[in-house]
Design a protein around this motif. Structure first.
Motif, PDB file in Angstrom:
ATOM      1  N   ASP A 177       0.856  -1.176   0.000  1.00  0.00           N
ATOM      2  CA  ASP A 177       0.000   0.000   0.000  1.00  0.00           C
ATOM      3  C   ASP A 177       0.903   1.241   0.000  1.00  0.00           C
ATOM      4  O   ASP A 177       1.798   1.356   0.825  1.00  0.00           O
ATOM      5  CB  ASP A 177      -0.866  -0.012   1.266  1.00  0.00           C
TER       6      ASP A 177
ATOM      7  N   CYS B 287       0.801   4.952   0.604  1.00  0.00           N
ATOM      8  CA  CYS B 287       0.009   6.053   1.149  1.00  0.00           C
ATOM      9  C   CYS B 287       0.794   6.650   2.311  1.00  0.00           C
ATOM     10  O   CYS B 287       1.777   6.076   2.753  1.00  0.00           O
ATOM     11  CB  CYS B 287      -1.349   5.533   1.630  1.00  0.00           C
TER      12      CYS B 287
ATOM     13  N   LYS C 199     -11.854   5.003  -5.024  1.00  0.00           N
ATOM     14  CA  LYS C 199     -11.860   4.781  -3.577  1.00  0.00           C
ATOM     15  C   LYS C 199     -12.789   5.817  -2.948  1.00  0.00           C
ATOM     16  O   LYS C 199     -12.523   7.022  -2.992  1.00  0.00           O
ATOM     17  CB  LYS C 199     -10.445   4.920  -3.032  1.00  0.00           C
TER      18      LYS C 199
ATOM     19  N   TYR D  77     -14.234   2.059   6.521  1.00  0.00           N
ATOM     20  CA  TYR D  77     -12.804   1.927   6.809  1.00  0.00           C
ATOM     21  C   TYR D  77     -12.508   2.016   8.310  1.00  0.00           C
ATOM     22  O   TYR D  77     -11.346   1.952   8.708  1.00  0.00           O
ATOM     23  CB  TYR D  77     -11.979   3.020   6.099  1.00  0.00           C
TER      24      TYR D  77
ATOM     25  N   PHE E 200     -10.181  -0.570  10.010  1.00  0.00           N
ATOM     26  CA  PHE E 200      -8.824  -0.444   9.459  1.00  0.00           C
ATOM     27  C   PHE E 200      -8.078   0.684  10.166  1.00  0.00           C
ATOM     28  O   PHE E 200      -6.902   0.566  10.493  1.00  0.00           O
ATOM     29  CB  PHE E 200      -8.881  -0.150   7.960  1.00  0.00           C
ATOM     30  N   ARG E 201      -8.784   1.781  10.393  1.00  0.00           N
ATOM     31  CA  ARG E 201      -8.106   2.935  11.009  1.00  0.00           C
ATOM     32  C   ARG E 201      -7.726   2.632  12.443  1.00  0.00           C
ATOM     33  O   ARG E 201      -6.764   3.182  12.964  1.00  0.00           O
ATOM     34  CB  ARG E 201      -8.972   4.184  10.874  1.00  0.00           C
TER      35      ARG E 201
ATOM     36  N   ARG F 200     -11.558  12.703   4.902  1.00  0.00           N
ATOM     37  CA  ARG F 200     -10.866  12.464   3.633  1.00  0.00           C
ATOM     38  C   ARG F 200     -11.736  12.810   2.417  1.00  0.00           C
ATOM     39  O   ARG F 200     -11.453  12.386   1.308  1.00  0.00           O
ATOM     40  CB  ARG F 200     -10.446  10.998   3.539  1.00  0.00           C
TER      41      ARG F 200
ATOM     42  N   GLN G 146     -10.959  11.551  -1.320  1.00  0.00           N
ATOM     43  CA  GLN G 146     -11.673  10.318  -1.653  1.00  0.00           C
ATOM     44  C   GLN G 146     -13.022  10.673  -2.286  1.00  0.00           C
ATOM     45  O   GLN G 146     -13.447  11.827  -2.266  1.00  0.00           O
ATOM     46  CB  GLN G 146     -11.859   9.465  -0.390  1.00  0.00           C
TER      47      GLN G 146
ATOM     48  N   LYS H 294     -13.304   0.392  -4.316  1.00  0.00           N
ATOM     49  CA  LYS H 294     -13.214   0.191  -2.863  1.00  0.00           C
ATOM     50  C   LYS H 294     -14.150   1.140  -2.152  1.00  0.00           C
ATOM     51  O   LYS H 294     -14.137   2.314  -2.499  1.00  0.00           O
ATOM     52  CB  LYS H 294     -11.770   0.465  -2.442  1.00  0.00           C
TER      53      LYS H 294
ATOM     54  N   SER I 142     -12.351  -3.444   5.747  1.00  0.00           N
ATOM     55  CA  SER I 142     -12.366  -3.814   7.168  1.00  0.00           C
ATOM     56  C   SER I 142     -13.772  -3.812   7.784  1.00  0.00           C
ATOM     57  O   SER I 142     -14.125  -4.725   8.534  1.00  0.00           O
ATOM     58  CB  SER I 142     -11.441  -2.882   7.946  1.00  0.00           C
TER      59      SER I 142
ATOM     60  N   TYR J  39      -9.940  -9.765   4.017  1.00  0.00           N
ATOM     61  CA  TYR J  39      -9.447 -10.300   5.292  1.00  0.00           C
ATOM     62  C   TYR J  39      -9.945 -11.724   5.508  1.00  0.00           C
ATOM     63  O   TYR J  39      -9.488 -12.405   6.410  1.00  0.00           O
ATOM     64  CB  TYR J  39      -9.892  -9.386   6.447  1.00  0.00           C
TER      65      TYR J  39
HETATM   66  C1  PBG Z   1      -4.883   4.076   3.337  1.00  0.00           C
HETATM   67  C2  PBG Z   1      -5.881   2.970   3.269  1.00  0.00           C
HETATM   68  C3  PBG Z   1      -7.115   2.820   3.924  1.00  0.00           C
HETATM   69  C4  PBG Z   1      -7.581   1.544   3.619  1.00  0.00           C
HETATM   70  C5  PBG Z   1      -6.649   0.972   2.758  1.00  0.00           C
HETATM   71  N1  PBG Z   1      -5.619   1.885   2.528  1.00  0.00           N
HETATM   72  C6  PBG Z   1      -7.829   3.683   4.889  1.00  0.00           C
HETATM   73  C7  PBG Z   1      -8.352   4.990   4.508  1.00  0.00           C
HETATM   74  O1  PBG Z   1      -8.348   5.424   3.355  1.00  0.00           O
HETATM   75  O2  PBG Z   1      -8.768   5.674   5.448  1.00  0.00           O
HETATM   76  C8  PBG Z   1      -8.837   0.918   4.131  1.00  0.00           C
HETATM   77  C9  PBG Z   1      -8.879  -0.572   4.112  1.00  0.00           C
HETATM   78  C10 PBG Z   1      -9.940  -1.203   4.937  1.00  0.00           C
HETATM   79  O3  PBG Z   1     -10.831  -0.535   5.505  1.00  0.00           O
HETATM   80  O4  PBG Z   1      -9.887  -2.423   5.043  1.00  0.00           O
HETATM   81  N2  PBG Z   1      -5.263   5.268   2.763  1.00  0.00           N
END
Ligand code: PBG
Length: 297
Positions: free
Chosen positions: A88, A90, A165, A171, A174-175, A187, A191, A218, A244, A283
């Motif tokens: 990834d 970022c 995205k 998300y 994930f965060r 974001r 996004q 996504k 996530s 996952y």
């Molecule tokens: C990083 C990123 C994110 C996810 C993947 N890469 C989080 C976001 O954009 O806040 C989310 C993946 C997930 O929720 O499983 N920018």
């Protein structure tokens, strides 16, 4: 399927993510057993996320040659050279403000971020990544990264772009896992807007033109229509990220005994495939591979 893994520089033993039962933040030492489990299940690829030792304004650990992702990629490539390793690309896990780009004058500075994302991608390629996955949603990121990779001789490193995205509440877990929530704001400036499907087609078209080898939609489950439109419109490999929050919902309801999480997970993965995804980042990859291999259901 692609299995996402989190590698954390600060820990020496794996820690479970509270909102994602069965998913762990790994230390470098945990990689060996994790990678042998993944390869034994015949999962062809992983997607590596990193948690740095220290965050700063520029996200500098994201492009350090001894950064956590770079170390993890080197280790995995040594353990399992045939396993496809995607990363990834970022900044949000690495910046102290938690945004995906660098900040100028109180906002995310798109063009100033492109050079840093390119450095991140090149550092991953140098470590041995097969695929880099830009996920910052900065305009022009695929072009910048393709140029930087080619210039350094990484012509064969592929780009899987998080093209469409959406700014999604899915998300959340994930965060927690990646400790990447923005300190202020959200974001939505970079996004995408959830009601908009046509914009996704424009974003994908731009990324294909800029040199993306694989494009992505996504999240997946609430955006099956977007996957299906993208499949009809574009001739490139299409990935979908079963994110996530989609995992957490199914696992939570399963733990409460409110639904059969195996059946639901396979139904969701089947729906994502039916919508037109060629690649599913999930996952559930390990469990689903196990169920499919054992033909349990
Ligand atoms: C990083 C990123 C994110 C996810 C993947 N890469 C989080 C976001 O954009 O806040 C989310 C993946 C997930 O929720 O499983 N920018």
């Amino acid at each position: 399927m692609i299995y996402p893994i989190f590698v954390d520089r600060r820990i020496s033993k794996r820690e479970e993510v509270e909102s994602m039962p069965g998913i762990y933040r790994l230390s470098l030492a945990d990689l060996e057993s994790e990678i042998s489990a993944v390869t034994a299940l015949k999962i062809p690829a992983i997607l590596v996320f990193g948690l740095p030792g220290r965050k700063d304004t520029m996200g500098s650990e994201a492009y350090a040659s001894d950064g956590i992702v770079q170390q993890a990629v080197r280790a995995v490539k040594k353990m399992a050279p045939q396993l496809v390793v995607a990363t990834d690309v970022c900044l949000c896990q690495y910046t102290d403000h938690g945004h995906c780009g660098i900040i100028h004058g109180g906002t995310v500075a798109n063009d100033e971020t492109l050079g840093i994302l390119s450095r991140v991608a090149v550092s991953h390629a140098e470590a041995g990544a097969d695929i880099v996955g830009p996920s910052a949603m900065m305009d022009g990121q695929v072009k910048a990264i393709r140029g930087a990779l080619d210039e350094r001789g990484f012509k064969d490193t592929s780009i899987m772009s998080y093209s469409a995205k959406y700014a999604s509440a899915f998300y959340g877990p994930f965060r927690e896992a990646a400790e990447s929530s923005p300190l202020w704001g959200d974001r939505r400036g970079y996004q995408m807007d959830p009601p908009n499907c046509r914009e996704a087609m424009r974003e994908i078209a731009i990324d294909v033109k800029e040199g993306a080898d694989i494009v992505m939609v996504k999240p997946a489950l609430s955006y099956l229509d977007v996957i299906s439109h993208a499949r009809a419109e574009f001739q490139v490999p299409l990935a979908a990220y079963n994110v996530s929050g989609e995992y957490a919902m199914i696992m939570a309801a399963g733990q409460k005994g409110w639904l059969d999480y195996k059946l639901v997970a396979l139904e969701v993965l089947t729906a994502i495939k039916r919508a037109g995804a060629n690649i599913i980042i999930t996952y559930f990859a390990k469990e689903a591979a196990k169920w499919l291999l054992e033909n349990e259901l």
